[in-house]
Design a protein around this motif. Structure first.
Motif, PDB file in Angstrom:
ATOM      1  N   ARG A 280      22.433 -11.930 -13.076  1.00 11.67           N
ATOM      2  CA  ARG A 280      20.989 -12.930 -12.765  1.00 11.67           C
ATOM      3  C   ARG A 280      21.333 -13.219 -11.635  1.00 11.67           C
ATOM      4  O   ARG A 280      20.092 -13.520 -10.965  1.00 11.67           O
ATOM      5  CB  ARG A 280      21.599 -14.516 -14.164  1.00 11.67           C
ATOM      6  CG  ARG A 280      20.954 -14.342 -14.980  1.00 11.67           C
ATOM      7  CD  ARG A 280      20.727 -15.209 -15.597  1.00 11.67           C
ATOM      8  NE  ARG A 280      22.855 -15.255 -16.056  1.00 11.67           N
ATOM      9  CZ  ARG A 280      23.199 -16.127 -16.896  1.00 11.67           C
ATOM     10  NH1 ARG A 280      22.175 -16.721 -18.057  1.00 11.67           N
ATOM     11  NH2 ARG A 280      24.170 -16.790 -16.804  1.00 11.67           N
ATOM     12  N   TRP A 283      18.412 -11.369  -9.241  1.00 10.92           N
ATOM     13  CA  TRP A 283      16.920 -11.830  -9.440  1.00 10.92           C
ATOM     14  C   TRP A 283      16.406 -13.360  -9.015  1.00 10.92           C
ATOM     15  O   TRP A 283      15.830 -13.372  -8.955  1.00 10.92           O
ATOM     16  CB  TRP A 283      17.014 -11.224 -11.104  1.00 10.92           C
ATOM     17  CG  TRP A 283      16.845 -10.364 -10.936  1.00 10.92           C
ATOM     18  CD1 TRP A 283      17.717  -9.277 -12.539  1.00 10.92           C
ATOM     19  CD2 TRP A 283      15.479  -9.484 -11.457  1.00 10.92           C
ATOM     20  NE1 TRP A 283      17.707  -7.753 -12.575  1.00 10.92           N
ATOM     21  CE2 TRP A 283      16.096  -7.740 -12.321  1.00 10.92           C
ATOM     22  CE3 TRP A 283      14.337  -9.336 -10.390  1.00 10.92           C
ATOM     23  CZ2 TRP A 283      15.315  -6.738 -11.480  1.00 10.92           C
ATOM     24  CZ3 TRP A 283      14.231  -8.036 -10.149  1.00 10.92           C
ATOM     25  CH2 TRP A 283      14.612  -6.840 -10.616  1.00 10.92           C
ATOM     26  N   GLN A 357       6.153  -5.138 -12.427  1.00 15.38           N
ATOM     27  CA  GLN A 357       7.491  -5.785 -10.036  1.00 15.38           C
ATOM     28  C   GLN A 357       6.943  -4.705  -9.031  1.00 15.38           C
ATOM     29  O   GLN A 357       6.895  -5.245  -8.236  1.00 15.38           O
ATOM     30  CB  GLN A 357       8.728  -6.214 -11.312  1.00 15.38           C
ATOM     31  CG  GLN A 357       8.921  -6.959 -11.881  1.00 15.38           C
ATOM     32  CD  GLN A 357      10.541  -7.402 -11.759  1.00 15.38           C
ATOM     33  OE1 GLN A 357      11.194  -6.690 -12.567  1.00 15.38           O
ATOM     34  NE2 GLN A 357      11.084  -8.802 -11.732  1.00 15.38           N
ATOM     35  N   THR A 398      10.216 -11.673 -13.276  1.00 23.33           N
ATOM     36  CA  THR A 398      11.067 -12.547 -12.521  1.00 23.33           C
ATOM     37  C   THR A 398      11.814 -13.391 -13.725  1.00 23.33           C
ATOM     38  O   THR A 398      12.571 -13.426 -14.034  1.00 23.33           O
ATOM     39  CB  THR A 398      11.498 -12.459 -11.820  1.00 23.33           C
ATOM     40  OG1 THR A 398      10.504 -11.754 -10.615  1.00 23.33           O
ATOM     41  CG2 THR A 398      12.693 -12.741 -10.901  1.00 23.33           C
ATOM     42  N   GLN A 401      12.971 -12.026 -17.037  1.00 20.84           N
ATOM     43  CA  GLN A 401      14.442 -11.280 -16.899  1.00 20.84           C
ATOM     44  C   GLN A 401      15.424 -12.487 -16.797  1.00 20.84           C
ATOM     45  O   GLN A 401      16.574 -12.429 -17.721  1.00 20.84           O
ATOM     46  CB  GLN A 401      14.319 -10.609 -16.121  1.00 20.84           C
ATOM     47  CG  GLN A 401      13.299  -9.288 -15.517  1.00 20.84           C
ATOM     48  CD  GLN A 401      13.756  -8.502 -14.883  1.00 20.84           C
ATOM     49  OE1 GLN A 401      13.792  -8.726 -13.883  1.00 20.84           O
ATOM     50  NE2 GLN A 401      13.797  -7.230 -15.371  1.00 20.84           N
ATOM     51  N   SER A 461      17.387  -5.846  -6.527  1.00 16.12           N
ATOM     52  CA  SER A 461      18.143  -5.907  -7.901  1.00 16.12           C
ATOM     53  C   SER A 461      17.342  -5.278  -9.361  1.00 16.12           C
ATOM     54  O   SER A 461      18.652  -5.417 -10.040  1.00 16.12           O
ATOM     55  CB  SER A 461      17.147  -6.638  -8.014  1.00 16.12           C
ATOM     56  OG  SER A 461      17.086  -8.323  -7.108  1.00 16.12           O
ATOM     57  N   SER A 462      16.658  -4.683  -8.315  1.00 17.61           N
ATOM     58  CA  SER A 462      16.439  -3.132  -9.961  1.00 17.61           C
ATOM     59  C   SER A 462      17.557  -2.581  -9.858  1.00 17.61           C
ATOM     60  O   SER A 462      18.082  -2.248 -10.953  1.00 17.61           O
ATOM     61  CB  SER A 462      14.984  -2.565  -9.253  1.00 17.61           C
ATOM     62  OG  SER A 462      14.489  -3.490  -9.635  1.00 17.61           O
ATOM     63  N   SER A 465      21.096  -3.490 -11.742  1.00 20.30           N
ATOM     64  CA  SER A 465      20.285  -4.548 -13.358  1.00 20.30           C
ATOM     65  C   SER A 465      20.066  -3.191 -14.265  1.00 20.30           C
ATOM     66  O   SER A 465      20.289  -3.178 -15.847  1.00 20.30           O
ATOM     67  CB  SER A 465      19.255  -5.455 -13.611  1.00 20.30           C
ATOM     68  OG  SER A 465      17.799  -4.850 -12.951  1.00 20.30           O
TER      69      SER A 465
END
Length: 466
Positions: A280, A283, A357, A398, A401, A461-462, A465
């Motif tokens: 986490r 994000w 996003q 976000t 998520q 970040s993408s 994850s």
């Protein structure tokens, strides 16, 4: 007849409070009021007045957890109302530079307590109503902001109210919000009301459970043992509650833990650090950066509009005649965009979220560049509204998520930590630019540079994850 024990009644009081506390038509005309009625320059607003709001939020957000532990969360609404009330009183009566700086500090008090308002709903309603409660409370607050802009526009442009009169309107609205906050049930009152469930609700729950049990029993007689186990699990998933308590209330009394209140608070801070170390963390970092940029942009948007009006030789009064409509459109576009994750239909939820996003991040960077680069007032208005749509779409996805991988307590801690980090970053930027006596254009190019950092950070970040 109104049922005071109904969760909808308790939620309606909280929503009414959020609506009234945001119903401040003078907010859209703060910069013109300080320039034309109070006689301050844009340079003073940029470097000597508005920064105190950012400094104050950093301090008060840090104190909110300790204060809510000491005086109970409900009393934080009194602090929020009094903070905004003193803000209006100083705006009406104050004339000196130090009084406007104090006004920004009292405003920061009210803004800092907003985190308690957005989490208090979970103490008033049953866990099975969290989804409806979240939408209602956020919607009530957004409706108050939108209506404030529209009412301010109508009163200023068509009813010819003065900017001072708009501040009196805002002061009355905050006073009404304070009165409503008195009637919001506390956590203990909500628990007592919930225990007084009407008999027909219990009988209805008994009938539903009995019917479901009968159907599952008939089905289990023709299935294997594995299927029976699945049926039992299905029954427990559909009906995880008892007959006496149709919905579990998330307001258990805190256990008697060792140590004082400050030890509990320090333990919560350590928990936040652990949350940032897992998946986490990236994000949460994008959330913090987006929030910081939006906060800085909002603080100085009206200063930019005033500067654009001067550069384009607009009349002093006509240059800010549309401020109310623009602010209302910003909030309206944000609310509409925040519904995209709910109504935008793709086969895979992860793909849907990533697409929204991506478009939002590109939109944030593009609108910020155009807002800063092009010297036309109309472009500043349009890009401001589009920025709001992109911002709320990105923050909604976000936040979803983060929430999908967190418990309720972790959500609250993450929200408070992210808010504090965003304020800390905004404070550092504000301190540097204020010490340089930066111009409005320098402020916005700095915000644009921070906004551009969001794009590679989002891609990072993408990649971690997916």
């Amino acid at each position: 007849m109104i049922d005071h024990g109904d969760w909808k009644y308790r939620l309606a009081l909280l929503g009414l409070y959020g609506f009234l506390i945001e119903l401040k038509p003078s907010e859209a005309y703060l910069n013109p009021y300080l320039v034309h009625d109070k006689g301050f320059s844009n340079s003073q607003l940029n470097n000597s007045i508005y920064p105190f709001s950012t400094y104050g939020q950093l301090l008060f957000i840090l104190l909110v957890p300790a204060t809510s532990q000491l005086i109970t969360p409900k009393r934080m609404f009194y602090i929020e109302s009094c903070g905004f009330l003193f803000t209006r009183w100083i705006l009406i009566r104050g004339t000196s530079l130090w009084s406007m700086q104090a006004m920004q500090l009292t405003y920061a008090v009210g803004k800092s307590v907003k985190a308690v308002y957005l989490c208090y709903m979970y103490l008033l309603v049953e866990k099975c109503h969290y989804h409806q409660a979240t939408g209602f409370v956020w919607g009530a607050q957004a409706l108050g902001m939108s209506m404030a802009g529209l009412i301010g526009q109508v009163l200023f442009s068509y009813c010819h109210w003065s900017l001072l009169a708009l501040n009196y309107f805002s002061m009355v609205s905050v006073c009404c919000a304070f009165v409503v906050s008195v009637f919001i049930p506390s956590q203990q009152q909500s628990q007592q009301l919930q225990q007084q469930q009407p008999l027909e609700h219990k009988e209805q729950s008994q009938d539903e459970i009995t019917l479901l049990s009968t159907e599952l029993s008939q089905k289990s007689s023709t299935n294997t043992e594995d299927d029976e186990g699945q049926d039992v699990q299905c029954y427990q998933a559909v009906s995880p509650v008892s007959i006496e308590q149709p919905c579990q209330v998330n307001n258990k009394q805190p256990e008697a833990a060792e140590g004082c209140c400050w030890a509990k608070i320090w333990a919560e801070y350590r928990t936040v650090l652990e949350l940032f170390r897992d998946h986490r963390g990236p994000w949460a970092t994008t959330w913090i950066l987006a929030r910081c940029c939006e906060e800085l942009m909002q603080n100085y948007a009206q200063v930019l509009w005033t500067q654009r009006a001067i550069n384009n030789n607009h009349h002093s009064s006509s240059s800010y005649s549309l401020y109310g409509t623009i602010c209302a459109a910003y909030m309206g576009a944000g609310v509409a965009a925040s519904l995209l994750p709910v109504y935008y239909n793709l086969k895979q939820q992860q793909q849907r979220t990533w697409m929204i996003q991506t478009v939002s991040v590109v939109g944030l960077c593009t609108t910020m560049i155009l807002m800063t680069w092009i010297e036309r007032l109309s472009v500043a208005y349009v890009t401001y509204v589009l920025y709001g749509a992109c911002y709320y779409a990105f923050m909604t996805c976000t936040s979803c998520q983060l929430a999908s991988h967190s418990s309720v307590k972790e959500q609250v801690l993450l929200y408070a930590a992210n808010l504090f980090c965003a304020s800390a970053l905004a404070t550092m930027v504000t301190a540097v630019l204020s010490s340089m006596n930066a111009t409005t254009q320098t402020w916005f190019w700095t915000i644009t540079a921070l906004q551009l950092v969001l794009l590679p950070l989002f891609l990072l970040s993408s990649s971690t994850s997916r």
